[in-house]
Design a protein around this motif. Sequence first.
Motif, PDB file in Angstrom:
ATOM      1  N   ARG A 163       0.836  -1.204   0.000  1.00 31.35           N
ATOM      2  CA  ARG A 163       0.000   0.000   0.000  1.00 31.35           C
ATOM      3  C   ARG A 163       0.871   1.254   0.000  1.00 31.35           C
ATOM      4  NH1 ARG A 163      -3.528   2.932  -2.072  1.00 31.35           N
ATOM      5  NH2 ARG A 163      -4.669   4.359  -0.690  1.00 31.35           N
ATOM      6  N   ALA A 164       1.977   1.221   0.720  1.00 29.03           N
ATOM      7  CA  ALA A 164       2.894   2.361   0.732  1.00 29.03           C
ATOM      8  C   ALA A 164       3.424   2.632  -0.666  1.00 29.03           C
ATOM      9  CB  ALA A 164       4.049   2.099   1.706  1.00 29.03           C
ATOM     10  N   LEU A 165       3.747   1.582  -1.407  1.00 26.22           N
ATOM     11  CA  LEU A 165       4.210   1.763  -2.790  1.00 26.22           C
ATOM     12  C   LEU A 165       3.154   2.455  -3.635  1.00 26.22           C
ATOM     13  CD1 LEU A 165       6.114  -1.469  -3.922  1.00 26.22           C
ATOM     14  CD2 LEU A 165       7.037   0.813  -3.535  1.00 26.22           C
ATOM     15  N   GLN A 166       1.908   2.037  -3.480  1.00 30.90           N
ATOM     16  CA  GLN A 166       0.827   2.670  -4.237  1.00 30.90           C
ATOM     17  C   GLN A 166       0.752   4.163  -3.927  1.00 30.90           C
ATOM     18  OE1 GLN A 166      -2.748   0.531  -3.205  1.00 30.90           O
ATOM     19  NE2 GLN A 166      -2.445  -1.028  -4.768  1.00 30.90           N
ATOM     20  N   LEU A 167       0.839   4.504  -2.655  1.00 34.76           N
ATOM     21  CA  LEU A 167       0.749   5.901  -2.248  1.00 34.76           C
ATOM     22  C   LEU A 167       1.933   6.721  -2.749  1.00 34.76           C
ATOM     23  CD1 LEU A 167      -0.472   5.288   1.409  1.00 34.76           C
ATOM     24  CD2 LEU A 167      -1.808   6.363  -0.422  1.00 34.76           C
ATOM     25  N   LEU A 168       3.120   6.149  -2.687  1.00 37.75           N
ATOM     26  CA  LEU A 168       4.308   6.863  -3.147  1.00 37.75           C
ATOM     27  C   LEU A 168       4.265   7.110  -4.644  1.00 37.75           C
ATOM     28  CD1 LEU A 168       7.079   5.089  -1.043  1.00 37.75           C
ATOM     29  CD2 LEU A 168       6.330   7.461  -0.817  1.00 37.75           C
ATOM     30  N   SER A 200       2.989  11.183   3.902  1.00 36.53           N
ATOM     31  CA  SER A 200       3.034  10.905   5.343  1.00 36.53           C
ATOM     32  C   SER A 200       2.407   9.563   5.663  1.00 36.53           C
ATOM     33  CB  SER A 200       2.330  12.020   6.120  1.00 36.53           C
ATOM     34  OG  SER A 200       0.971  12.144   5.726  1.00 36.53           O
ATOM     35  N   LEU A 201       1.303   9.236   4.988  1.00 40.24           N
ATOM     36  CA  LEU A 201       0.660   7.940   5.218  1.00 40.24           C
ATOM     37  C   LEU A 201       1.564   6.808   4.743  1.00 40.24           C
ATOM     38  CD1 LEU A 201      -1.674   6.201   6.089  1.00 40.24           C
ATOM     39  CD2 LEU A 201      -2.796   6.665   3.888  1.00 40.24           C
ATOM     40  N   ALA A 202       2.206   6.996   3.585  1.00 45.22           N
ATOM     41  CA  ALA A 202       3.103   5.970   3.063  1.00 45.22           C
ATOM     42  C   ALA A 202       4.261   5.732   4.016  1.00 45.22           C
ATOM     43  CB  ALA A 202       3.619   6.375   1.688  1.00 45.22           C
ATOM     44  N   ILE A 203       4.834   6.810   4.524  1.00 39.93           N
ATOM     45  CA  ILE A 203       5.961   6.683   5.437  1.00 39.93           C
ATOM     46  C   ILE A 203       5.543   5.980   6.727  1.00 39.93           C
ATOM     47  CG2 ILE A 203       7.563   7.996   6.885  1.00 39.93           C
ATOM     48  CD1 ILE A 203       7.638  10.066   4.577  1.00 39.93           C
ATOM     49  N   ASP A 204       4.354   6.297   7.216  1.00 42.43           N
ATOM     50  CA  ASP A 204       3.854   5.639   8.427  1.00 42.43           C
ATOM     51  C   ASP A 204       3.700   4.142   8.207  1.00 42.43           C
ATOM     52  OD1 ASP A 204       2.650   5.737  11.145  1.00 42.43           O
ATOM     53  OD2 ASP A 204       0.863   5.079  10.077  1.00 42.43           O
ATOM     54  N   LEU A 205       3.193   3.756   7.038  1.00 40.74           N
ATOM     55  CA  LEU A 205       3.048   2.332   6.720  1.00 40.74           C
ATOM     56  C   LEU A 205       4.403   1.644   6.623  1.00 40.74           C
ATOM     57  CD1 LEU A 205       0.172   2.500   4.072  1.00 40.74           C
ATOM     58  CD2 LEU A 205       0.019   1.559   6.379  1.00 40.74           C
ATOM     59  N   LEU A 206       5.378   2.332   6.026  1.00 42.31           N
ATOM     60  CA  LEU A 206       6.718   1.762   5.924  1.00 42.31           C
ATOM     61  C   LEU A 206       7.358   1.601   7.299  1.00 42.31           C
ATOM     62  CD1 LEU A 206       8.113   3.635   2.794  1.00 42.31           C
ATOM     63  CD2 LEU A 206       7.474   1.209   2.935  1.00 42.31           C
ATOM     64  N   GLU A 207       7.098   2.542   8.185  1.00 44.53           N
ATOM     65  CA  GLU A 207       7.603   2.435   9.557  1.00 44.53           C
ATOM     66  C   GLU A 207       7.023   1.198  10.233  1.00 44.53           C
ATOM     67  OE1 GLU A 207       9.833   4.137  11.102  1.00 44.53           O
ATOM     68  OE2 GLU A 207       9.929   6.196  10.332  1.00 44.53           O
ATOM     69  N   GLN A 208       5.724   0.983  10.051  1.00 42.03           N
ATOM     70  CA  GLN A 208       5.068  -0.170  10.661  1.00 42.03           C
ATOM     71  C   GLN A 208       5.616  -1.488  10.104  1.00 42.03           C
ATOM     72  OE1 GLN A 208       0.665   0.156  10.870  1.00 42.03           O
ATOM     73  NE2 GLN A 208       0.929   2.314  10.381  1.00 42.03           N
ATOM     74  N   ALA A 209       5.784  -1.540   8.784  1.00 42.15           N
ATOM     75  CA  ALA A 209       6.307  -2.755   8.158  1.00 42.15           C
ATOM     76  C   ALA A 209       7.759  -2.988   8.551  1.00 42.15           C
ATOM     77  CB  ALA A 209       6.168  -2.667   6.639  1.00 42.15           C
ATOM     78  N   SER A 210       8.536  -1.920   8.670  1.00 45.39           N
ATOM     79  CA  SER A 210       9.941  -2.046   9.060  1.00 45.39           C
ATOM     80  C   SER A 210      10.063  -2.541  10.493  1.00 45.39           C
ATOM     81  CB  SER A 210      10.659  -0.698   8.908  1.00 45.39           C
ATOM     82  OG  SER A 210      10.708  -0.307   7.557  1.00 45.39           O
ATOM     83  N   ALA A 211       9.129  -2.146  11.337  1.00 42.81           N
ATOM     84  CA  ALA A 211       9.133  -2.619  12.718  1.00 42.81           C
ATOM     85  C   ALA A 211       8.933  -4.129  12.787  1.00 42.81           C
ATOM     86  CB  ALA A 211       8.051  -1.909  13.517  1.00 42.81           C
ATOM     87  N   LEU A 246      10.466  -6.288   7.863  1.00 47.44           N
ATOM     88  CA  LEU A 246      10.236  -6.577   6.453  1.00 47.44           C
ATOM     89  C   LEU A 246      11.338  -5.899   5.644  1.00 47.44           C
ATOM     90  CD1 LEU A 246       7.959  -8.041   4.739  1.00 47.44           C
ATOM     91  CD2 LEU A 246       7.201  -5.723   4.189  1.00 47.44           C
ATOM     92  N   ALA A 247      12.197  -6.690   5.019  1.00 44.31           N
ATOM     93  CA  ALA A 247      13.398  -6.160   4.380  1.00 44.31           C
ATOM     94  C   ALA A 247      13.106  -5.133   3.297  1.00 44.31           C
ATOM     95  CB  ALA A 247      14.224  -7.318   3.798  1.00 44.31           C
ATOM     96  N   SER A 248      12.118  -5.395   2.447  1.00 47.71           N
ATOM     97  CA  SER A 248      11.814  -4.470   1.365  1.00 47.71           C
ATOM     98  C   SER A 248      11.357  -3.120   1.906  1.00 47.71           C
ATOM     99  CB  SER A 248      10.742  -5.063   0.445  1.00 47.71           C
ATOM    100  OG  SER A 248       9.656  -5.568   1.211  1.00 47.71           O
ATOM    101  N   ALA A 249      10.578  -3.136   2.980  1.00 49.78           N
ATOM    102  CA  ALA A 249      10.114  -1.887   3.588  1.00 49.78           C
ATOM    103  C   ALA A 249      11.266  -1.151   4.254  1.00 49.78           C
ATOM    104  CB  ALA A 249       9.021  -2.187   4.611  1.00 49.78           C
TER     105      ALA A 249
END
Length: 301
Positions: free
Chosen positions: A134-139, A148-159, A162-165
């Motif tokens: 979903r972050a990719l779609q937003l970016l 900001s929403l995309a970055i928040d999602l990437l933060e959650q996935a990185s936590a 998730l290597a790609s995030a």
Amino acid sequence: MKIISVALIIGSLLTYPVTAEANSNSELQAAERICSDNDCTKELRRLIRLARGGSGDAAAFVAMAYATGDGLEQNHQQALRYLRMGVRQRNAMAVYLMSDWLRNGFVAEQDVAEADRLLQLAVELNYGPAQYARALQLLQQEQPESLSLAIDLLEQASAQRLASAMLLLGQLKQHGVGMEPDLPGAAELYKRLVLSGQTSARAYLQQITEQLAEDQQHQSLVADLREVDNIEVIRVSGQQLQASNMLEGLVRRLSQSGQYDSRSVGTRIRGLSCEQTGSNCSSTRPERGASSLNEVLTGNQ
């Protein structure tokens, strides 16, 4: 804030060989199989029973096995049947997998609107691969309000490691896309990737180390990063055997939970999981999303 950099960053990462989370499940046929040299019949039969008893995790695994012909005779009708079981259980991995199949017209007839709905549901279920997708779609919209929403999602996935995030978030931090540049933050993400065995992240780590070295206040951090860069991460061989053992372990954990057998699912109501009833019982969920048994168990392409 830089907007034009988003497309360039995403484009540069499309060939980055991290784990399989970002790959399309429509490429299932080419995925490396774990049951070609190992007999998974026993484990898969038990997963079928667990899926029928209400385990969304088991249903997703069985669906992948049927879709790829990995351990079970390839049968797209059965793959779709079991995946729907997982979706009914609101299992995050099953919901995300169904979204991808519908988006690509693989196994199921293409339905982009339903794929989008299921992707959002998987995001709400806190599923890392869905958050990344979903972050990719937003970016790619390249709209300031979406960043900001995309970055928040990437933060959650990185936590969720998730290597790609982690890599994409590191790039955004490094180049100051949607935020102020954060070189130490990006360096930490690259460092974690390299230490976890993602050797392709080493070039990014080296690049940002040189950037940080230009500032005297980062001397200790630079020394730490260079030490990490010199570490040789030894990867364990025998991935097929490893995956087979992990599959056996998954079956054992799901069985021992007592939630999904034919007599009881932990809640005393056949076909309902603990999450659906609010009972004080635990469940085990794979933390990765991928397109095949091998990928979801080992994270390897």
